[in-house]
Design a protein around this motif. Structure first.
Motif, PDB file in Angstrom:
ATOM      1  N   PRO A 248       0.794  -1.292  -0.133  1.00 12.02           N
ATOM      2  CA  PRO A 248      -0.051  -0.022   0.026  1.00 12.02           C
ATOM      3  C   PRO A 248       0.900   1.180  -0.055  1.00 12.02           C
ATOM      4  N   PRO A 249       0.454   2.263  -0.400  1.00 12.95           N
ATOM      5  CA  PRO A 249       1.162   3.460  -0.669  1.00 12.95           C
ATOM      6  C   PRO A 249       1.416   3.921   0.830  1.00 12.95           C
ATOM      7  N   SER A 250       2.769   4.877   0.904  1.00 16.76           N
ATOM      8  CA  SER A 250       3.002   5.312   2.272  1.00 16.76           C
ATOM      9  C   SER A 250       1.965   6.632   2.731  1.00 16.76           C
ATOM     10  N   PRO A 251       1.926   6.620   3.802  1.00 13.46           N
ATOM     11  CA  PRO A 251       1.054   7.987   4.388  1.00 13.46           C
ATOM     12  C   PRO A 251       1.464   9.199   3.521  1.00 13.46           C
ATOM     13  N   MET A 252       0.403   9.892   3.181  1.00  4.85           N
ATOM     14  CA  MET A 252       0.895  11.304   2.495  1.00  4.85           C
ATOM     15  C   MET A 252       1.365  12.198   3.561  1.00  4.85           C
TER      16      MET A 252
END
Length: 293
Positions: A208-212
């Motif tokens: 999953p993408p890293s936190p923004m």
């Protein structure tokens, strides 16, 4: 009484009797099933469930390549019309005979899938070109609703475009069923195709993408994201992912975002990024089914 001489392709699928009783109960109606037809009936076709239909040898010759020429069927020494017993049901045979007339074709969307698929097989078997293309279109349209039947139809009759279109919808079927129902070479190709999806699933779920951005209090993950992640897992079967589930992953993300992430812009962007990357991964990692053949 002499029998009609049939070419080999037809002999595989028909049995002729003259004046004998069928194993199935028969009806006495021998009219042509095509509405308004005024062509004289000169041959009787009997369905597997015992219903007889009047037909025309010249029409069968013109509109198909699986029936004998009319001059072979119409023998002057025959006192009665020949009865040709076919393996198709009455519903399929009645529909098939409509394609042996110079008239507007029936709307196949009004018929059950079993009848349409049976017509598709009959069209291929008897080489009824007026029906083959419309049946091909109808079978492709049923890929999602009847993936196994459509896959076997496409493979049997060599329609690689339909096989590619239906293959993703077969991924939710069990390995046991596919091994049982598919020919060995087709099953091996399907397993190879499936492996590409399995690898893509692992990639999507493990990255999953890293936190923004940081949230208040210095946290990188908020309650909204935890609720979103839990809801996503629940929609995907509580963590027991099927191949059909993972194909719906981007859609599920879009559906769950407004419910759980509407108050957190960074997490909403993170979820959107995950959906986009999942779509790209699945598209890039999975080849066409035909490439696995």
């Amino acid at each position: 009484m002499s029998r009609v001489r049939l070419p080999p392709v037809f002999l595989q699928h028909a049995h002729l009797r003259a004046g004998s009783q069928s194993a199935q109960p028969t009806t006495t109606n021998r009219d042509c099933p095509s509405e308004g037809c005024k062509i004289p009936v000169d041959i009787i076709l009997r369905s597997s469930d015992g219903k007889s239909f009047g037909a025309h040898t010249k029409n069968l010759e013109v509109f198909t390549e699986g029936f004998p020429p009319a001059d072979l069927a119409n023998r002057s020494d025959q006192p009665e019309m020949e009865v040709v017993e076919l393996p198709e049901t009455s519903a399929i045979l009645e529909l098939f005979l409509k394609y042996t007339h110079n008239q507007r074709q029936p709307d196949l969307g009004k018929y059950p899938f079993a009848v349409v698929s049976g017509l598709a097989e009959a069209a291929e078997k008897y080489l009824a070109y007026s029906a083959m293309e419309v049946c091909r279109i109808q079978m492709r349209a049923q890929a999602q609703a009847h993936p196994m039947d459509v896959l076997m139809y496409a493979s049997k009759h060599n329609y690689p475009d339909i096989r590619d279109a239906v293959a993703p919808f077969t991924l939710g079927l069990s390995l046991t069923k596919m091994r049982k129902d598919l020919a060995p070479n087709l099953f091996i190709a399907w397993v190879q195709y499936r492996e590409h999806y399995l690898h893509a699933i692992q990639t999507v779920l493990s990255s999953p993408p890293s936190p923004m951005a940081q949230h208040k209090g210095g946290f990188w993950t908020c309650e909204g994201w935890l609720a979103f992640d839990s809801a996503l897992l629940a929609k995907l079967g509580g963590g027991t992912f099927t191949l059909n589930d993972i194909r719906a992953f981007p859609t599920l993300v879009d559906q769950l975002m407004p419910l759980h992430l509407k108050d957190c812009a960074p997490c909403a962007r993170r979820a959107q990024s995950w959906a986009v990357s999942a779509s790209r991964t699945l598209s890039a990692a999975v080849p066409s089914f035909e490439s696995c053949m």
